[in-house]
Scaffold this motif. Structure first.
Motif, PDB file in Angstrom:
ATOM      1  N   THR A   1     -33.984  11.161  65.797  1.00 16.81           N
ATOM      2  CA  THR A   1     -33.753  11.131  64.360  1.00 16.81           C
ATOM      3  C   THR A   1     -32.284  11.519  64.093  1.00 16.81           C
ATOM      4  O   THR A   1     -31.661  12.163  64.955  1.00 16.81           O
ATOM      5  CB  THR A   1     -34.685  12.115  63.618  1.00 16.81           C
ATOM      6  N   PRO A   2     -31.725  11.184  62.928  1.00 20.38           N
ATOM      7  CA  PRO A   2     -30.327  11.533  62.655  1.00 20.38           C
ATOM      8  C   PRO A   2     -29.979  13.018  62.848  1.00 20.38           C
ATOM      9  O   PRO A   2     -28.902  13.298  63.398  1.00 20.38           O
ATOM     10  CB  PRO A   2     -30.137  11.081  61.207  1.00 20.38           C
ATOM     11  N   PRO A   3     -30.842  13.974  62.504  1.00 21.33           N
ATOM     12  CA  PRO A   3     -30.479  15.379  62.763  1.00 21.33           C
ATOM     13  C   PRO A   3     -30.260  15.701  64.251  1.00 21.33           C
ATOM     14  O   PRO A   3     -29.575  16.656  64.583  1.00 21.33           O
ATOM     15  CB  PRO A   3     -31.661  16.175  62.201  1.00 21.33           C
ATOM     16  N   ASP A   4     -30.835  14.895  65.157  1.00 26.80           N
ATOM     17  CA  ASP A   4     -30.649  15.125  66.585  1.00 26.80           C
ATOM     18  C   ASP A   4     -29.202  14.908  67.019  1.00 26.80           C
ATOM     19  O   ASP A   4     -28.826  15.335  68.117  1.00 26.80           O
ATOM     20  CB  ASP A   4     -31.549  14.189  67.408  1.00 26.80           C
ATOM     21  N   LEU A   5     -28.400  14.274  66.192  1.00 25.37           N
ATOM     22  CA  LEU A   5     -26.996  14.039  66.520  1.00 25.37           C
ATOM     23  C   LEU A   5     -26.151  15.300  66.366  1.00 25.37           C
ATOM     24  O   LEU A   5     -25.025  15.341  66.852  1.00 25.37           O
ATOM     25  CB  LEU A   5     -26.408  12.940  65.631  1.00 25.37           C
ATOM     26  N   GLN A   6     -26.689  16.299  65.696  1.00 22.47           N
ATOM     27  CA  GLN A   6     -25.920  17.539  65.456  1.00 22.47           C
ATOM     28  C   GLN A   6     -25.775  18.369  66.694  1.00 22.47           C
ATOM     29  O   GLN A   6     -26.597  18.519  67.486  1.00 22.47           O
ATOM     30  CB  GLN A   6     -26.580  18.350  64.344  1.00 22.47           C
TER      31      GLN A   6
ATOM     32  N   ILE B   1     -21.332  10.992  69.111  1.00 21.38           N
ATOM     33  CA  ILE B   1     -21.480  12.406  69.463  1.00 21.38           C
ATOM     34  C   ILE B   1     -20.174  12.759  70.167  1.00 21.38           C
ATOM     35  O   ILE B   1     -19.802  12.100  71.146  1.00 21.38           O
ATOM     36  CB  ILE B   1     -22.663  12.664  70.400  1.00 21.38           C
ATOM     37  N   ASP B   2     -19.487  13.754  69.666  1.00 23.45           N
ATOM     38  CA  ASP B   2     -18.209  14.150  70.262  1.00 23.45           C
ATOM     39  C   ASP B   2     -17.265  12.964  70.443  1.00 23.45           C
ATOM     40  O   ASP B   2     -16.605  12.823  71.469  1.00 23.45           O
ATOM     41  CB  ASP B   2     -18.431  14.857  71.610  1.00 23.45           C
ATOM     42  N   GLY B   3     -17.252  12.081  69.446  1.00 25.00           N
ATOM     43  CA  GLY B   3     -16.293  10.983  69.438  1.00 25.00           C
ATOM     44  C   GLY B   3     -16.676   9.745  70.239  1.00 25.00           C
ATOM     45  O   GLY B   3     -15.930   8.771  70.266  1.00 25.00           O
ATOM     46  N   GLU B   4     -17.824   9.767  70.902  1.00 25.77           N
ATOM     47  CA  GLU B   4     -18.257   8.598  71.665  1.00 25.77           C
ATOM     48  C   GLU B   4     -19.711   8.281  71.343  1.00 25.77           C
ATOM     49  O   GLU B   4     -20.484   9.164  70.980  1.00 25.77           O
ATOM     50  CB  GLU B   4     -18.121   8.833  73.167  1.00 25.77           C
ATOM     51  N   ALA B   5     -20.072   7.015  71.529  1.00 24.93           N
ATOM     52  CA  ALA B   5     -21.438   6.581  71.268  1.00 24.93           C
ATOM     53  C   ALA B   5     -22.430   7.310  72.183  1.00 24.93           C
ATOM     54  O   ALA B   5     -22.118   7.624  73.339  1.00 24.93           O
ATOM     55  CB  ALA B   5     -21.560   5.079  71.470  1.00 24.93           C
ATOM     56  N   VAL B   6     -23.613   7.560  71.664  1.00 20.78           N
ATOM     57  CA  VAL B   6     -24.690   8.208  72.414  1.00 20.78           C
ATOM     58  C   VAL B   6     -24.866   7.544  73.777  1.00 20.78           C
ATOM     59  O   VAL B   6     -24.902   8.205  74.819  1.00 20.78           O
ATOM     60  CB  VAL B   6     -26.011   8.159  71.605  1.00 20.78           C
ATOM     61  N   VAL B   7     -24.963   6.217  73.797  1.00 19.81           N
ATOM     62  CA  VAL B   7     -25.223   5.496  75.044  1.00 19.81           C
ATOM     63  C   VAL B   7     -24.062   5.612  76.032  1.00 19.81           C
ATOM     64  O   VAL B   7     -24.269   5.586  77.253  1.00 19.81           O
ATOM     65  CB  VAL B   7     -25.595   4.024  74.774  1.00 19.81           C
TER      66      VAL B   7
END
Length: 191
Positions: free
Chosen positions: A186-191, A32-38
């Motif tokens: 879910t994958p759409p949550d990454l948007q 997300i924005d170039g960095e991992a969610v965690v």
């Protein structure tokens, strides 16, 4: 109460089966924005508390390495498959000397550091449990004072500390932060 006595706990040991039922893509490592969610989740927690214990499952070296590089204390929980409570109890055992804990989720990268800081203040000012509220809806992370340590250490299963929050007086902290309600399921949550 000094800030160093409030410890952040980052729960990052789930399997994320709703995100990827086959288990081939760890949602916590998705960008997300170039960095991992965690990484986002951990940075926001570290911005508000000086110590963070991050719980990961065995075999998740990628998650563990990213969290350690940020300055988190990484605790590998062999019982992670037993449910969220096992991960929480594992982290609490690593930080049992703290006067309070901010329990955050590794898949909630949008929670603002100011929200976490507000929860820290609530515990420092005497709240036994503090939850953020955005537009009348409770979210995460949740803060606990030391009074609830015995109950927290007795948890089991996949419900985490939900029952403790439900059965006790809770200090609701109003925040202007929709991130307290947004997780990556879910994958759409990454948007």
């Amino acid at each position: 109460m000094e800030r160093a006595r409030i410890t952040g706990i980052l729960l990052a040991a789930g399997r994320g089966r709703r995100f990827d039922p086959l288990g081939q893509r760890n949602k916590l490592l998705q960008p997300i924005d170039g960095e991992a969610v965690v990484v986002h989740s951990a940075r926001h927690l570290l911005a508000a508390v000086p110590r963070v214990v991050a719980v990961v499952r065995p075999g998740e070296e990628g998650v563990a390495a990213r969290l350690a590089a940020l300055g988190c204390e990484v605790a590998v929980c062999a019982e992670a498959d037993c449910g969220m409570a096992a991960s929480l109890v594992h982290a609490l055992r690593h930080a049992a000397e703290a006067q309070g804990w901010i329990v955050a989720l590794g898949d909630m990268p949008h929670v603002r550091p100011t929200t976490i800081a507000a929860l820290v203040r609530a515990v420092e000012e005497g709240a036994d449990i503090a939850v953020p509220v955005y537009e009348n809806e409770r979210g995460n992370p949740v803060a606990f004072g030391r009074r609830h340590l015995p109950q927290l250490l007795a948890l089991s299963g996949d419900r985490g500390a939900r029952g403790i929050v439900r059965d006790n007086i809770v200090n609701e902290v109003a925040v202007d932060d929709p991130g307290i309600l947004l997780d990556i399921d879910t994958p759409p949550d990454l948007q």
